[in-house]
Design a protein around this motif. Structure first.
Motif, short mmCIF file in Angstrom:
data_model
loop_
_atom_site.label_atom_id
_atom_site.label_comp_id
_atom_site.label_asym_id
_atom_site.label_seq_id
_atom_site.Cartn_x
_atom_site.Cartn_y
_atom_site.Cartn_z
N THR A 1 0.90 -1.13 0.07
CA THR A 1 -0.06 -0.07 -0.15
C THR A 1 0.79 1.55 -0.04
N TRP A 2 0.50 2.27 -0.65
CA TRP A 2 1.32 3.58 -0.75
C TRP A 2 0.82 4.14 0.50
N LEU A 3 1.57 4.84 1.36
CA LEU A 3 1.03 5.90 2.40
C LEU A 3 1.66 7.20 2.05
N ASP B 1 -1.45 10.91 5.18
CA ASP B 1 -2.42 9.76 5.60
C ASP B 1 -2.17 9.11 7.08
N SER C 1 -10.15 -1.78 -0.58
CA SER C 1 -10.02 -0.45 -0.13
C SER C 1 -10.91 -0.39 1.11
N TYR D 1 -12.95 6.50 3.45
CA TYR D 1 -12.06 7.44 3.85
C TYR D 1 -12.59 8.41 4.81
N TYR E 1 -5.20 4.05 -2.82
CA TYR E 1 -4.69 3.88 -1.43
C TYR E 1 -4.97 2.89 -0.75
N GLU F 1 -3.95 8.40 -11.69
CA GLU F 1 -4.25 7.00 -11.28
C GLU F 1 -5.00 6.27 -12.11
N TYR G 1 -7.76 10.74 4.86
CA TYR G 1 -7.17 11.31 3.69
C TYR G 1 -7.31 12.89 4.11
#
Length: 262
Positions: free
Chosen positions: A49-51, A55, A79, A82, A126, A151, A174
């Motif tokens: 996962t991208w952080l 975040d 996912s 958020y 994300y 994206e 987020y």
């Protein structure tokens, strides 16, 4: 990514405390897109996962999301919803990714990732994903001219790999703020002449749309399914275009009525 604040010191402190943490610092800022690619290339675990720097994960985020993969080889990305916060960390709302819930048929969910503009489903980038298909999907895309919609090519290719789903839990924060990379890019673009701005945005969106059709036609789906998806995407574009024309016509009509009444 060559941060100029105390990020390095904080990361090194935690890396010394926990052997599972590896800290790598870029010698210079290589931009968001290339840094995203760098991180994914370095990943060795089965999930990734991208952080982003702003975040925040709920304490149970990882175990909750990873549990969704259990006995589901057909899932490529999961996912959460958020919780949206401002630059001070104050809650400003929620983004519920309802269009890609597990109870929505995958044939309908998949369309979300093959059209532009995409719905708030773009936030699932994300989420937690399987590393191997994420690497192959990212390797197939080129760096976009603008970050806006950047994206989309990646998520479209992931959707052609396997299913993407969202959990009805807001367990990731987020942050929206004026200093984000996206907002800074828009500020620079706004300084250009109106025609130049329009051309840049139009050419960027057209390149993205063309890429999406390439993804559909190049997928492993049967010809009949490719035709169905393509027809659905064209239908969505046609409806949006018709609504746009109607709104403009109504605006002109109202202005003309005001002119007559005056």
């Amino acid at each position: 990514n060559s941060s100029t604040d105390s990020t390095g010191e904080i990361c090194e402190t935690y890396a010394r405390k926990d052997a599972r943490i590896s800290y790598i610092r870029q010698e210079r800022n290589i931009g968001a897109f290339r840094n995203f690619a760098f991180l994914l290339q370095k990943a060795e675990s089965p999930f990734f996962t991208w952080l982003a720097c702003d975040d925040v994960l709920h304490d149970t985020y990882l175990e909750t999301v990873l549990a969704a993969f259990k006995d589901r080889e057909d899932l490529v990305l999961v996912s959460s919803d958020y919780e949206m916060v401002d630059d001070k960390g104050r809650r400003i709302g929620e983004e519920r990714l309802e269009s890609i819930r597990s109870w929505v048929p995958w044939r309908d969910r998949c369309i979300e990732f093959l059209q532009l503009p995409i719905s708030n489903a773009y936030l699932c980038i994300y989420g937690v994903m399987r590393t191997a298909p994420a690497k192959s999907s990212w390797a197939a895309i080129k760096q976009p001219k603008l970050l806006s919609g950047g994206e989309v090519p990646f998520l479209a290719r992931m959707a052609c790999e396997c299913e993407i789903v969202s959990l009805p839990l807001a367990i990731r924060r987020y942050r929206r703020h004026n200093q984000s990379v996206y907002n800074k890019e828009q500020e620079v673009l706004e300084q250009r002449h109106a025609l130049s701005r329009m051309w840049v945005r139009l050419s960027h969106s057209n390149r993205l749309r063309l890429d999406l059709f390439r993804v559909i036609l190049g997928s492993d789906a049967r010809t009949k399914e490719k035709f169905r998806v393509t027809a659905n995407v064209f239908r969505i574009y046609a409806v949006r275009f018709s609504k746009s024309i109607l709104r403009r016509a109504l605006k002109v009509f109202r202005l003309s009525r005001l002119g007559h009444s005056s």
